[in-house]
Design an enzyme around this catalytic site. Sequence first.
Site, PDB file in Angstrom:
ATOM      1  N   TRP A 179      11.733  39.356 -11.263  1.00 39.79           N
ATOM      2  CA  TRP A 179      12.901  38.744 -10.609  1.00 39.79           C
ATOM      3  C   TRP A 179      14.145  39.335 -11.249  1.00 39.79           C
ATOM      4  O   TRP A 179      14.226  39.427 -12.490  1.00 39.79           O
ATOM      5  CB  TRP A 179      12.929  37.213 -10.788  1.00 39.79           C
ATOM      6  CG  TRP A 179      14.247  36.663 -10.324  1.00 39.79           C
ATOM      7  CD1 TRP A 179      14.679  36.555  -9.033  1.00 39.79           C
ATOM      8  CD2 TRP A 179      15.350  36.220 -11.155  1.00 39.79           C
ATOM      9  NE1 TRP A 179      15.963  36.069  -9.010  1.00 39.79           N
ATOM     10  CE2 TRP A 179      16.395  35.859 -10.285  1.00 39.79           C
ATOM     11  CE3 TRP A 179      15.544  36.113 -12.533  1.00 39.79           C
ATOM     12  CZ2 TRP A 179      17.625  35.378 -10.756  1.00 39.79           C
ATOM     13  CZ3 TRP A 179      16.770  35.630 -13.005  1.00 39.79           C
ATOM     14  CH2 TRP A 179      17.787  35.265 -12.113  1.00 39.79           C
ATOM     15  N   GLU A 220      10.016  38.648  -6.678  1.00 39.91           N
ATOM     16  CA  GLU A 220      10.558  37.322  -6.328  1.00 39.91           C
ATOM     17  C   GLU A 220      11.952  37.419  -5.709  1.00 39.91           C
ATOM     18  O   GLU A 220      12.880  37.943  -6.320  1.00 39.91           O
ATOM     19  CB  GLU A 220      10.622  36.455  -7.595  1.00 39.91           C
ATOM     20  CG  GLU A 220      11.175  35.047  -7.347  1.00 39.91           C
ATOM     21  CD  GLU A 220      11.226  34.193  -8.612  1.00 39.91           C
ATOM     22  OE1 GLU A 220      10.926  34.717  -9.710  1.00 39.91           O
ATOM     23  OE2 GLU A 220      11.582  33.003  -8.509  1.00 39.91           O
ATOM     24  N   LYS A 222      15.457  35.700  -3.654  1.00 42.18           N
ATOM     25  CA  LYS A 222      16.349  34.560  -3.835  1.00 42.18           C
ATOM     26  C   LYS A 222      17.442  34.636  -2.771  1.00 42.18           C
ATOM     27  O   LYS A 222      17.838  35.724  -2.363  1.00 42.18           O
ATOM     28  CB  LYS A 222      16.953  34.640  -5.242  1.00 42.18           C
ATOM     29  CG  LYS A 222      17.741  33.430  -5.686  1.00 42.18           C
ATOM     30  CD  LYS A 222      17.897  33.452  -7.209  1.00 42.18           C
ATOM     31  CE  LYS A 222      18.790  32.339  -7.696  1.00 42.18           C
ATOM     32  NZ  LYS A 222      18.712  32.155  -9.148  1.00 42.18           N
ATOM     33  N   ASP A 253       9.599  31.195  -4.423  1.00 41.69           N
ATOM     34  CA  ASP A 253      10.106  30.106  -5.263  1.00 41.69           C
ATOM     35  C   ASP A 253      10.662  29.034  -4.329  1.00 41.69           C
ATOM     36  O   ASP A 253      11.500  29.332  -3.471  1.00 41.69           O
ATOM     37  CB  ASP A 253      11.193  30.659  -6.207  1.00 41.69           C
ATOM     38  CG  ASP A 253      11.733  29.611  -7.168  1.00 41.69           C
ATOM     39  OD1 ASP A 253      12.057  28.491  -6.726  1.00 41.69           O
ATOM     40  OD2 ASP A 253      11.856  29.916  -8.369  1.00 41.69           O
ATOM     41  N   HIS A 256      14.422  28.859  -3.692  1.00 42.88           N
ATOM     42  CA  HIS A 256      15.164  30.088  -3.404  1.00 42.88           C
ATOM     43  C   HIS A 256      15.498  30.319  -1.940  1.00 42.88           C
ATOM     44  O   HIS A 256      15.702  31.455  -1.503  1.00 42.88           O
ATOM     45  CB  HIS A 256      14.400  31.298  -3.954  1.00 42.88           C
ATOM     46  CG  HIS A 256      14.516  31.403  -5.432  1.00 42.88           C
ATOM     47  ND1 HIS A 256      14.161  32.516  -6.141  1.00 42.88           N
ATOM     48  CD2 HIS A 256      14.980  30.521  -6.352  1.00 42.88           C
ATOM     49  CE1 HIS A 256      14.378  32.315  -7.421  1.00 42.88           C
ATOM     50  NE2 HIS A 256      14.866  31.108  -7.576  1.00 42.88           N
ATOM     51  N   HIS A 280       6.347  29.890  -7.177  1.00 40.47           N
ATOM     52  CA  HIS A 280       7.125  29.194  -8.191  1.00 40.47           C
ATOM     53  C   HIS A 280       7.403  27.823  -7.602  1.00 40.47           C
ATOM     54  O   HIS A 280       8.336  27.647  -6.829  1.00 40.47           O
ATOM     55  CB  HIS A 280       8.431  29.933  -8.498  1.00 40.47           C
ATOM     56  CG  HIS A 280       8.258  30.997  -9.536  1.00 40.47           C
ATOM     57  ND1 HIS A 280       9.320  31.670 -10.090  1.00 40.47           N
ATOM     58  CD2 HIS A 280       7.146  31.483 -10.143  1.00 40.47           C
ATOM     59  CE1 HIS A 280       8.859  32.535 -10.985  1.00 40.47           C
ATOM     60  NE2 HIS A 280       7.552  32.455 -11.029  1.00 40.47           N
ATOM     61  N   ASP A 288      19.562  25.465  -5.813  1.00 39.13           N
ATOM     62  CA  ASP A 288      18.407  25.913  -6.602  1.00 39.13           C
ATOM     63  C   ASP A 288      18.503  25.350  -8.021  1.00 39.13           C
ATOM     64  O   ASP A 288      18.663  26.068  -8.992  1.00 39.13           O
ATOM     65  CB  ASP A 288      18.403  27.447  -6.621  1.00 39.13           C
ATOM     66  CG  ASP A 288      17.256  28.017  -7.431  1.00 39.13           C
ATOM     67  OD1 ASP A 288      16.199  27.376  -7.490  1.00 39.13           O
ATOM     68  OD2 ASP A 288      17.432  29.109  -7.996  1.00 39.13           O
ATOM     69  N   ASP A 290      16.366  23.697  -9.936  1.00 32.43           N
ATOM     70  CA  ASP A 290      15.198  23.697 -10.814  1.00 32.43           C
ATOM     71  C   ASP A 290      14.908  22.341 -11.446  1.00 32.43           C
ATOM     72  O   ASP A 290      14.646  22.245 -12.641  1.00 32.43           O
ATOM     73  CB  ASP A 290      15.314  24.793 -11.886  1.00 32.43           C
ATOM     74  CG  ASP A 290      15.197  26.193 -11.286  1.00 32.43           C
ATOM     75  OD1 ASP A 290      14.088  26.531 -10.850  1.00 32.43           O
ATOM     76  OD2 ASP A 290      16.202  26.919 -11.241  1.00 32.43           O
ATOM     77  N   ASP A 320       8.279  26.581 -11.795  1.00 28.43           N
ATOM     78  CA  ASP A 320       9.567  27.098 -12.256  1.00 28.43           C
ATOM     79  C   ASP A 320      10.616  25.995 -12.197  1.00 28.43           C
ATOM     80  O   ASP A 320      11.218  25.761 -11.158  1.00 28.43           O
ATOM     81  CB  ASP A 320       9.993  28.309 -11.413  1.00 28.43           C
ATOM     82  CG  ASP A 320      11.206  29.012 -12.008  1.00 28.43           C
ATOM     83  OD1 ASP A 320      11.630  28.614 -13.116  1.00 28.43           O
ATOM     84  OD2 ASP A 320      11.734  29.947 -11.383  1.00 28.43           O
TER      85      ASP A 320
HETATM   86  C1  RNT Z   1      15.530  32.512 -11.038  1.00 32.25           C
HETATM   87  C2  RNT Z   1      14.081  32.679 -10.757  1.00 32.25           C
HETATM   88  C3  RNT Z   1      13.232  33.079 -11.905  1.00 32.25           C
HETATM   89  C4  RNT Z   1      13.604  32.351 -13.173  1.00 32.25           C
HETATM   90  C5  RNT Z   1      12.628  32.515 -14.293  1.00 32.25           C
HETATM   91  C6  RNT Z   1      13.217  32.160 -15.611  1.00 32.25           C
HETATM   92  O1  RNT Z   1      16.233  31.976 -10.004  1.00 32.25           O
HETATM   93  O2  RNT Z   1      13.584  31.528 -10.172  1.00 32.25           O
HETATM   94  O3  RNT Z   1      11.904  32.918 -11.582  1.00 32.25           O
HETATM   95  O4  RNT Z   1      13.761  30.989 -12.951  1.00 32.25           O
HETATM   96  O5  RNT Z   1      12.076  33.761 -14.263  1.00 32.25           O
HETATM   97 ZN    ZN Z   2      11.421  31.430  -9.851  1.00 29.37          ZN
END
Ligand code: RNT
Ligand code: ZN
Length: 413
Positions: A179, A220, A222, A253, A256, A280, A288, A290, A320
């Site tokens: 990523w 990955e 986003k 993810d 994302h 993720h 986003d 998390d 994640d």
């Molecule tokens: C960031 C991505 C990525 C990170 C990690 C730390 O937006 O989601 O995966 O969160 O690699």
């Molecule tokens: Zn991620």
Amino acid sequence: MFDQVKDSYAELGVDVEKALEVMASTPISLHCWQGDDVGGFEGGDGELGSGLAVTGNFPGKARSIAELQTDLEKVLSLLPGNHRLNLHAIYGDFGGEKVDRDEIEVKHFQGWIDWCKAQGIGMDFNPSCFSHPKADDGFTLSSPDAGTRDFWIEHCKRSRAIGAEMGKQLGSPCVTNIWVPDGLKDLPADRLGFRKNLSRSLDTVLSEKLDPSHNIDAVECKLFGIGSESYVVGSHEFYMGYAMKNQTALCLDAGHFHPTEGIADKISSVLLYVPELLLHVSRGVRWDSDHVVLFDDQTQAIMQELVRCDALSRTHIGLDFFDASINRIGAWVIGTRAAQKSLLLALLEPSEKMHAAEQAGDFTTRLMLHEVNKAMPWSVVWNEFCARNNTPSDWQAMSAIKDYEASVLSGRS
Ligand code: RNT
Ligand code: ZN
């Protein structure tokens, strides 16, 4: 009680024992970065950059590899099933030396590999293309500057080689996920140029063929990040195209995409064209953010799709999220258990009957089965799974987390 529950599921054509077998053989890859707010152990100020943000200052974050391992051991002891560790490159054991990202070697991760071997778990890996002076202008693999690109290419190449060694030593392929934060705060003049750079850099990174029984490459995407609101080089279309063309795994993810867009509906489409998926599992709240994964509609929908598509053997489930406002051990345990419960619920779906009804055009029966399923006592099966694995129930796990907070975490300043 469990036997009765098993019978009621059998009436719906669901084999509970089979579901439990699948649960036992489906690992969740635990992201190391929940334990220390994505800080890592490079020394330095460890300031988080590249659009990643952690809020909260709950006491007790891991300050060393030893502490992180102790925390993870606690977490693993509270989770039913066998899991994996997902490590970022900044978590290497650099022994107090300044080891730049383009200098990392297997030896910096041997301690982690040994630890995973002792735990009997597999490992996944990630190059860390963020929180670094060479990422401060917002670009890494797609940078207009060739020197910057080369630096990150070298980091990613080394990460793949380290991932392959992890997979080899542990006898289970390591998913190495790339990523990059690359993007622009404001309107770009040339979207294409950066994307061409990223594509070429990735080609160089992935040019060396590695044994797929040791390493699996994933990429990955986003939609946007803090500081890359207007343009992200590695968008969904970019990586979907890249993964399809190059037959790498695609990482989805859950945070994302547009806040109203789920990843569940994408699974059946992308799996027609890419060999494998990395998830993720995350929870975005308005953005986003998390947040810790919960047993919610989104997570359930993701797991439902994996089961309905018979995709578990081609999917690597990772987590994640990073929440520093609550007990970090609790965050891991709650989030992982939520993903597992969602998977269990999906495995207990009366899928054969639903499928048959759909094929017969009997959508009334299909709809009724959805409703019948909601009232089924799945939590009895979950508790049985926990008991068979000698792990506590959710609520019992909470007291273990509190004990650990009192005896270990509170002693860290
Ligand atoms: C960031 C991505 C990525 C990170 C990690 C730390 O937006 O989601 O995966 O969160 O690699
Ligand atoms: Zn991620």
